[in-house]
Scaffold this motif. Structure first.
Motif, mmCIF file in Angstrom:
data_model
loop_
_atom_site.group_PDB
_atom_site.id
_atom_site.type_symbol
_atom_site.label_atom_id
_atom_site.label_comp_id
_atom_site.label_asym_id
_atom_site.label_seq_id
_atom_site.Cartn_x
_atom_site.Cartn_y
_atom_site.Cartn_z
ATOM 1 N N ALA A 61 0.831 -1.205 0.000
ATOM 2 C CA ALA A 61 0.000 0.000 0.000
ATOM 3 C C ALA A 61 0.867 1.257 0.000
ATOM 4 C CB ALA A 61 -0.942 -0.004 1.208
ATOM 5 N N THR A 77 -7.508 2.458 -2.816
ATOM 6 C CA THR A 77 -8.630 2.061 -1.956
ATOM 7 C C THR A 77 -8.558 0.577 -1.635
ATOM 8 O OG1 THR A 77 -9.991 3.793 -2.940
ATOM 9 C CG2 THR A 77 -11.145 2.065 -1.728
ATOM 10 N N TRP A 102 -5.342 -0.192 0.707
ATOM 11 C CA TRP A 102 -5.492 0.342 2.063
ATOM 12 C C TRP A 102 -6.660 -0.314 2.790
ATOM 13 C CZ3 TRP A 102 -1.811 2.372 4.755
ATOM 14 C CH2 TRP A 102 -0.761 2.982 4.093
ATOM 15 N N PHE A 103 -7.679 -0.770 2.060
ATOM 16 C CA PHE A 103 -8.750 -1.554 2.694
ATOM 17 C C PHE A 103 -8.151 -2.814 3.314
ATOM 18 C CE2 PHE A 103 -11.367 -5.375 2.191
ATOM 19 C CZ PHE A 103 -12.332 -5.109 3.155
ATOM 20 N N ALA A 134 -10.567 3.354 4.104
ATOM 21 C CA ALA A 134 -9.848 3.296 2.828
ATOM 22 C C ALA A 134 -10.430 4.293 1.831
ATOM 23 C CB ALA A 134 -9.903 1.880 2.260
ATOM 24 N N SER A 173 -8.406 7.601 0.354
ATOM 25 C CA SER A 173 -8.244 7.827 -1.082
ATOM 26 C C SER A 173 -8.841 9.167 -1.495
ATOM 27 C CB SER A 173 -8.909 6.698 -1.867
ATOM 28 O OG SER A 173 -8.799 6.927 -3.251
#
Length: 143
Positions: free
Chosen positions: A23, A62, A65-66, A84, A88
């Motif tokens: 990420a 997204t 990071w999710f 997330a 973003s």
């Protein structure tokens, strides 16, 4: 705690680190491509082609990071998805402001922000369906 529980915990910890680094690296790559000058490269004459790049970049941000937020502590999908998406969204706005204020070859564009949001929303939709499908498959396995 038995051997397998310890090994599983160690493996999950390694996966968390890998996801975090993926990420961070993806976000750094996006930052570079959004702020660097590419005037020397040949121009692609497809109108709004750069919007596809914004959609792809923010889909990746997204999604990655999710996964980081999802496996961080609580393993709660909804919270991780919201974090997330918001990351973003605000990151995209920040990059557009930086393009406008700190570069001479780039300018901020409201339509880029919309493209960023589109990529983030596509990721949210995909993740939502992925979660729903995985829950249904788990329910079928439990019967």
């Amino acid at each position: 705690m038995n051997y397998y529980q310890v090994k599983l915990t160690k493996n999950l910890s390694e996966h968390k680190k890998i996801l975090l680094w993926l990420a961070i690296i993806w976000t750094a790559i996006v930052t570079y491509f959004c702020l660097a000058s590419f005037k020397e490269l040949p121009q692609i004459s497809v109108s709004n082609f750069d919007k596809l790049g914004h959609i792809t970049f923010h889909f990746g941000i997204t999604f990655l990071w999710f996964l980081v937020f999802r496996f961080k502590k609580l393993n709660e999908n909804k919270r991780a998805l919201i974090k997330a998406f918001l990351f973003s969204f605000f990151y995209g706005i920040t990059i557009e402001v930086c393009q406008d204020q700190f570069t001479t070859t780039r300018s901020g564009d409201v339509f880029d922000v919309f493209a960023n949001m589109t990529g983030s929303l596509l990721a949210v939709i995909l993740i939502f369906f992925w979660i729903k499908l995985s829950k249904k498959s788990k329910e079928k396995l439990n019967y």
